[in-house]
Design a protein around this motif. Sequence first.
Motif, mmCIF file in Angstrom:
data_model
loop_
_atom_site.group_PDB
_atom_site.id
_atom_site.type_symbol
_atom_site.label_atom_id
_atom_site.label_comp_id
_atom_site.label_asym_id
_atom_site.label_seq_id
_atom_site.Cartn_x
_atom_site.Cartn_y
_atom_site.Cartn_z
ATOM 1 N N GLN A 1 -24.975 -15.916 69.632
ATOM 2 C CA GLN A 1 -23.984 -16.983 69.752
ATOM 3 C C GLN A 1 -23.580 -17.085 71.210
ATOM 4 N N SER A 2 -22.724 -18.035 71.532
ATOM 5 C CA SER A 2 -22.333 -18.235 72.918
ATOM 6 C C SER A 2 -21.709 -16.961 73.484
ATOM 7 N N GLY A 3 -21.866 -16.758 74.783
ATOM 8 C CA GLY A 3 -21.340 -15.562 75.416
ATOM 9 C C GLY A 3 -22.364 -14.440 75.452
ATOM 10 N N ARG A 4 -21.890 -13.200 75.410
ATOM 11 C CA ARG A 4 -22.720 -12.024 75.616
ATOM 12 C C ARG A 4 -23.916 -11.961 74.667
ATOM 13 N N LEU A 5 -23.724 -12.316 73.395
ATOM 14 C CA LEU A 5 -24.783 -12.103 72.411
ATOM 15 C C LEU A 5 -26.030 -12.944 72.686
ATOM 16 N N GLN A 6 -25.891 -14.092 73.323
ATOM 17 C CA GLN A 6 -27.076 -14.898 73.579
ATOM 18 C C GLN A 6 -27.997 -14.219 74.586
ATOM 19 N N TYR A 7 -27.426 -13.511 75.546
ATOM 20 C CA TYR A 7 -28.234 -12.793 76.536
ATOM 21 C C TYR A 7 -28.848 -11.533 75.923
ATOM 22 N N GLU A 8 -28.067 -10.845 75.080
ATOM 23 C CA GLU A 8 -28.622 -9.688 74.379
ATOM 24 C C GLU A 8 -29.780 -10.112 73.479
ATOM 25 N N ALA A 9 -29.636 -11.260 72.821
ATOM 26 C CA ALA A 9 -30.698 -11.751 71.945
ATOM 27 C C ALA A 9 -31.978 -12.010 72.733
ATOM 28 N N LEU A 10 -31.851 -12.560 73.934
ATOM 29 C CA LEU A 10 -33.025 -12.815 74.760
ATOM 30 C C LEU A 10 -33.689 -11.506 75.172
ATOM 31 N N LEU A 11 -32.902 -10.523 75.538
ATOM 32 C CA LEU A 11 -33.476 -9.217 75.893
ATOM 33 C C LEU A 11 -34.162 -8.572 74.692
ATOM 34 N N PHE A 12 -33.554 -8.684 73.512
ATOM 35 C CA PHE A 12 -34.199 -8.141 72.318
ATOM 36 C C PHE A 12 -35.550 -8.805 72.110
#
Length: 334
Positions: free
Chosen positions: A18-29
């Motif tokens: 989702q917007s914020g931190r999790l979108q970047y974590e999702a890309l790294l995953f």
Amino acid sequence: MANKPAPRQAFNIVIVGQSGRLQYEALLFAASLRAMSPGFEGRLFVAVPQAGPMWEGNPEIRNGEVLDALDRQGAEILPFESRVFGQSYPQGNKIECLSALPAGEPFVFFDSDTLVTGDLARVPFDFGRPGASLRREGTWPEPTLYGPGYGAIWKSLYDRFGLEFDSSLDPAQPDEYWEKYLYFNAGYFFHRCPQEFGARFLDYARSIRDDPPVELVGQSLDPWLDQIVLPLVIHSFGGGRDALPPGLLDGDVTCHYRLFPLLYARESDHVVKVLEQVAAPNKIKKVLKGYEPIKRLVYQGRGQKVRALFDRDHLPRKEQAIRNRIKSNGFWMR
């Protein structure tokens, strides 16, 4: 004639973005999955809660660069509606997103703050016997001086849903020690059908939230509700703490790092190498630099300064002590 090995069962992976931190974590995953487990044949879903009455703002991923980067990694955006939790308990995303996954197709849920660090084909999933992460501390419950104790608290929950209690206990552990009772971190879990698992997860969670047993008086449900309910659901489907061999998930094959300063402080050299390698390509780097902790810790080298503060062979026993040392040196970010 030697027995043929059982055919490997295809499965899907779901993480929340989702917007914020999790979108970047999702890309790294997603990037780590493609780099470290290139033979993965299932679908990777990034489940995204949709704007609605359960959210104060819009939780959807609206960053076009992030969406394009996820698409290049083969991730599929999976919208879902928040009907029970949402803003008031965002951990409920991992429960409600399961209803949007394809019925009857085995799945593994991972928290988005996870890296794939090895080949998932090494993990002998038995999707008929669900399991979850055992990388946890005794965070819940916190029995009071005058009771009830661990046993009475946990038994009240099993009784609520008509579940057999004694077979969930670890006979190797003493009574009233937290590890005797089935307890997981919800950083990963798996089952043969997301619809079945998700419906029961949601039913149990809503029941405990809205009408907790009297034995839970004085116990906090936030943020622990998902971890309170998860053992009950897994036990109800015939799973348990021995569903996977140790050392694979939360070991050689995946790492649930939780926050980037903690990753640099306590994870192995291999995990740090995977992080920095999958974050290095220019197309990904351009996107990830939009998130300040990744920009400073990964690309500007502050993570290595955090790493120098700790001896991985002699880490503080409590996570809070690790956090405090990072903060006192001015490197804490989230």
